[in-house]
Motif scaffolding. Sequence first.
Motif, PDB file in Angstrom:
ATOM      1  N   VAL A 100       8.138  12.852  -3.889  1.00  0.00           N
ATOM      2  CA  VAL A 100       8.481  13.469  -5.175  1.00  0.00           C
ATOM      3  C   VAL A 100       8.987  14.877  -4.894  1.00  0.00           C
ATOM      4  O   VAL A 100       8.206  15.814  -4.701  1.00  0.00           O
ATOM      5  N   ALA A 101      10.285  15.009  -4.832  1.00  0.00           N
ATOM      6  CA  ALA A 101      10.932  16.285  -4.505  1.00  0.00           C
ATOM      7  C   ALA A 101      12.427  16.119  -4.700  1.00  0.00           C
ATOM      8  O   ALA A 101      12.909  15.011  -4.961  1.00  0.00           O
TER       9      ALA A 101
ATOM     10  N   ARG B 224       0.863  -1.184   0.000  1.00  0.00           N
ATOM     11  CA  ARG B 224       0.000   0.000   0.000  1.00  0.00           C
ATOM     12  C   ARG B 224       0.898   1.232   0.000  1.00  0.00           C
ATOM     13  O   ARG B 224       1.780   1.372   0.851  1.00  0.00           O
ATOM     14  N   VAL B 225       0.645   2.099  -0.963  1.00  0.00           N
ATOM     15  CA  VAL B 225       1.579   3.188  -1.256  1.00  0.00           C
ATOM     16  C   VAL B 225       0.955   4.561  -1.004  1.00  0.00           C
ATOM     17  O   VAL B 225      -0.201   4.806  -1.366  1.00  0.00           O
ATOM     18  N   ALA B 226       1.744   5.432  -0.396  1.00  0.00           N
ATOM     19  CA  ALA B 226       1.355   6.836  -0.227  1.00  0.00           C
ATOM     20  C   ALA B 226       2.328   7.695  -1.031  1.00  0.00           C
ATOM     21  O   ALA B 226       3.540   7.483  -0.973  1.00  0.00           O
ATOM     22  N   VAL B 227       1.779   8.637  -1.785  1.00  0.00           N
ATOM     23  CA  VAL B 227       2.605   9.500  -2.642  1.00  0.00           C
ATOM     24  C   VAL B 227       2.456  10.951  -2.190  1.00  0.00           C
ATOM     25  O   VAL B 227       1.336  11.444  -2.019  1.00  0.00           O
TER      26      VAL B 227
ATOM     27  N   ALA C  45      -7.119  11.538  -9.300  1.00  0.00           N
ATOM     28  CA  ALA C  45      -7.506  11.388  -7.884  1.00  0.00           C
ATOM     29  C   ALA C  45      -6.415  11.865  -6.931  1.00  0.00           C
ATOM     30  O   ALA C  45      -6.185  11.271  -5.878  1.00  0.00           O
ATOM     31  N   VAL C  46      -5.757  12.949  -7.309  1.00  0.00           N
ATOM     32  CA  VAL C  46      -4.722  13.526  -6.444  1.00  0.00           C
ATOM     33  C   VAL C  46      -5.365  14.573  -5.547  1.00  0.00           C
ATOM     34  O   VAL C  46      -6.108  15.440  -6.014  1.00  0.00           O
TER      35      VAL C  46
ATOM     36  N   LEU D 291      -3.120   6.873  -0.958  1.00  0.00           N
ATOM     37  CA  LEU D 291      -3.354   8.318  -1.018  1.00  0.00           C
ATOM     38  C   LEU D 291      -2.262   8.975  -1.848  1.00  0.00           C
ATOM     39  O   LEU D 291      -1.125   8.517  -1.883  1.00  0.00           O
ATOM     40  N   THR D 292      -2.656  10.038  -2.528  1.00  0.00           N
ATOM     41  CA  THR D 292      -1.714  10.811  -3.343  1.00  0.00           C
ATOM     42  C   THR D 292      -2.006  12.281  -3.101  1.00  0.00           C
ATOM     43  O   THR D 292      -3.117  12.742  -3.366  1.00  0.00           O
TER      44      THR D 292
END
Length: 323
Positions: A138-139, A8-11, A97-98, A74-75
């Motif tokens: 993402v940074a 399960r991934v969170a972005v 869905a961001v 979640l993103t």
Amino acid sequence: MAETTDARVAVYLDFDNIVISWYDRVHGRNAYGKDRQRISENPNDPEVTDRLSRAMIEVGAIIDYAASFGTLVLTRAYADWSSPVNAEYRSQLVARAVDLVQLFPAAAYAKNGADIRLAVDAVEDMFRLPDLTHVVIVAGDSDYVPLAQRCKRLGRYVIGVGVSGSTAKSLAAACDEFESYDSLPGVVRPVKAAPAVAAKSEAVAEPAPEAVPDVADAVKAKTPRRAKSKAAAPKVEEPKLDEQGEATQLLERALRLGHDKADADEWLHSSAVKTHMRRMDPSFSEKALGYRSFSDFLKSRDDIAELEETGHERLVRLREPAA
């Protein structure tokens, strides 16, 4: 890559950071800082619109890459969405869905505090969602190093995504895995146009005919030298050579360490060698170096690595130096 079964991934996207970094990557160093006022004052200017469109981020490429690790729980994207630069992305992000988090800078051209808000939310989410297995940041800012370290301490697998040349090495090292945005499928790498340089040199040479003869001679004598130096500027292969050299050293270290743990002449599984290399340097990617597969990367280093392919099995060992 970590096991993705039931993952399960969170972005978390520091959107301003990635957009500005890519703008600078496309148009040159500090280009956004120079264009910022013009963009905010006249976003509909044709030249501004053209420059922004050429530096558009492929949001889908980032989200698809994150989804390869497991189910996206979640993103979130953090930015000042009232900014003309970011406003262009709103419909694209909502369609994927961001969750858009609005951040207003405290003053004109000031930082919007995305790093603090993003870090607080990420830590809260890890306690709120104990089944979260992967965190994608993402940074490219080194401010996210403590967050990456905390995520790892809390048992999450941390993946970083940043623009090549604008990402702190400390952030890449703090992640379990790091991928350059430039090398994601669907992202077209920027190519610096050489004609602009030629046009510029022609513009320098143009006034010469109207000059006094002796001055014209001086201009003619200087112009080729100036044009030559400017023509040489676009050659940007040196960083690539450095990256290739670093990758070669990384491979050699991984092979030596692998042989230290096993017999000196024992064959090692190429997948294990690659995993070891990525543990040592999470930013390593054979695709970013221009190779279709890790096997192709190994074949290009046949002076130090000996590859044996038998069926589906690929084995590698350190090549012994010639006696």
